[in-house]
Write a protein that holds these residues in place. Structure first.
Motif, PDB file in Angstrom:
ATOM      1  N   ALA A  22      -9.997   4.027   4.402  1.00  0.00           N
ATOM      2  CA  ALA A  22      -8.936   4.561   5.251  1.00  0.00           C
ATOM      3  C   ALA A  22      -8.455   3.521   6.257  1.00  0.00           C
ATOM      4  O   ALA A  22      -7.257   3.438   6.559  1.00  0.00           O
ATOM      5  CB  ALA A  22      -9.423   5.817   5.977  1.00  0.00           C
ATOM      6  N   VAL A  23      -9.378   2.716   6.776  1.00  0.00           N
ATOM      7  CA  VAL A  23      -9.002   1.653   7.716  1.00  0.00           C
ATOM      8  C   VAL A  23      -8.057   0.661   7.049  1.00  0.00           C
ATOM      9  O   VAL A  23      -7.036   0.257   7.625  1.00  0.00           O
ATOM     10  CB  VAL A  23     -10.260   0.937   8.246  1.00  0.00           C
ATOM     11  N   ARG A  24      -8.379   0.264   5.832  1.00  0.00           N
ATOM     12  CA  ARG A  24      -7.508  -0.683   5.120  1.00  0.00           C
ATOM     13  C   ARG A  24      -6.135  -0.079   4.855  1.00  0.00           C
ATOM     14  O   ARG A  24      -5.105  -0.751   4.991  1.00  0.00           O
ATOM     15  CB  ARG A  24      -8.181  -1.126   3.820  1.00  0.00           C
ATOM     16  N   LEU A  25      -6.128   1.183   4.474  1.00  0.00           N
ATOM     17  CA  LEU A  25      -4.852   1.873   4.227  1.00  0.00           C
ATOM     18  C   LEU A  25      -4.059   2.000   5.522  1.00  0.00           C
ATOM     19  O   LEU A  25      -2.837   1.781   5.551  1.00  0.00           O
ATOM     20  CB  LEU A  25      -5.142   3.257   3.636  1.00  0.00           C
ATOM     21  N   ALA A  26      -4.737   2.335   6.608  1.00  0.00           N
ATOM     22  CA  ALA A  26      -4.078   2.492   7.901  1.00  0.00           C
ATOM     23  C   ALA A  26      -3.530   1.169   8.415  1.00  0.00           C
ATOM     24  O   ALA A  26      -2.440   1.109   9.010  1.00  0.00           O
ATOM     25  CB  ALA A  26      -5.057   3.086   8.917  1.00  0.00           C
TER      26      ALA A  26
END
Length: 293
Positions: A22-26
């Motif tokens: 999720a961090v990478r996507l965000a």
């Protein structure tokens, strides 16, 4: 979407691998939108009156508070490695994860989170963080799941509801930002009742039904060509239920976008509603969009 100047993309983390996804996507989302990224961890232990500091005989760096600081620091480092130069901050907020993220949603441009956390199987149940946040957040929520396909289209599920129009607007913006195609999917089966007590007809003209559903699909995309003249748009009418139709489309998509509740969904709270069904079955990330109040 909250369009306030400086509104950040907020990502919730708990130290799990889905949270790092999720961090990478965000980070990618914040970079595309030229917004800061805010990494947030809901720290529930003080509410349970559990000691969070280093134990008297514990080694340096021990204690729940320190562990939380470390997982936030790892998430910030992951974001900065993914998108160098991105303005990224991290914060630990006392509270249960869902409540913390819902509080953030009032001022965020978007909330991003994993489809499940350290609880594993519990993330598949209604009441999980992902389901609660997508149901009640005041801004769009992006859930990291499935496979990311940068070259795939942005798929949006449409019907004739206000939420569908909000989802289409959001999906068109996403497709334009990503430089990809907007693919609108309208799933239908039988004539819908007009309201409580209104029975569906036993006999109906299939051509008339298809013409009516074609009208719904066309009207759902009204104005997109004017706002995004260079955006390629494809459309598909599917004789199926929305969740299977959108799940099938998700297998080649970069993102699937749906409204938080659409026609026939009692405010998104029913297990099996379109948005919640996709949280369980989509093969790519899912964005859930609410209509503005």
């Amino acid at each position: 979407m909250n369009s306030a100047d400086g509104a950040a993309v907020v990502v919730g983390v708990d130290g799990s691998e889905p949270a790092l996804r999720a961090v990478r996507l965000a980070a990618a989302e914040a970079d595309r939108r030229r917004r800061p990224l805010r990494v947030v961890h809901g720290f529930i232990w003080p509410l349970l009156r559990v000691p969070v500091g280093r134990p008297p005989d514990g080694p340096p760096g021990s204690g729940l508070r320190h562990q939380a600081e470390e997982l936030v620091a790892r998430a910030v480092a992951e974001a900065e490695a993914t998108r160098p130069g991105l303005r990224t901050t991290g914060e630990i907020i006392d509270g249960e994860a869902s409540a913390v993220l819902l509080g953030e949603s009032a001022t965020a441009a978007m909330i991003v989170l994993g489809d499940r956390g350290l609880g594993g199987f519990t993330a598949l149940l209604v009441g999980s963080v992902a389901v609660q946040v997508t149901t009640y957040a005041d801004c769009p929520v992006l859930v990291a799941r499935g496979e990311e396909r940068p070259d795939g289209p942005v798929v949006v599920g449409v019907d004739d509801s206000a939420l569908s129009r909000s989802a289409v607007d959001f999906a068109a913006e996403q497709a334009a930002l990503r430089g990809t195609t907007l693919h609108a999917v309208h799933a239908y089966r039988y004539p819908a009742s007009a309201g409580p007590g209104d029975m569906r007809p036993l006999v109906y003209d299939q051509n008339e039904l298809r013409d009516e559903e074609q009208r719904v699909l066309t009207e759902s995309l009204a104005g997109i060509a004017e706002r995004y003249p260079d955006l390629p748009v494809t459309r598909d009418m599917v004789r199926d239920r929305p969740v299977p139709a959108l799940t099938a489309a998700s297998r080649r998509a970069a993102l699937v976008v749906v409204g938080g509740r659409g026609r026939g969904e009692l405010k998104g709270l029913l297990l099996g509603s379109v948005s919640h069904g996709l949280l369980h079955h989509s093969a790519c990330p899912v964005a859930v969009v609410r209509a503005p109040d």
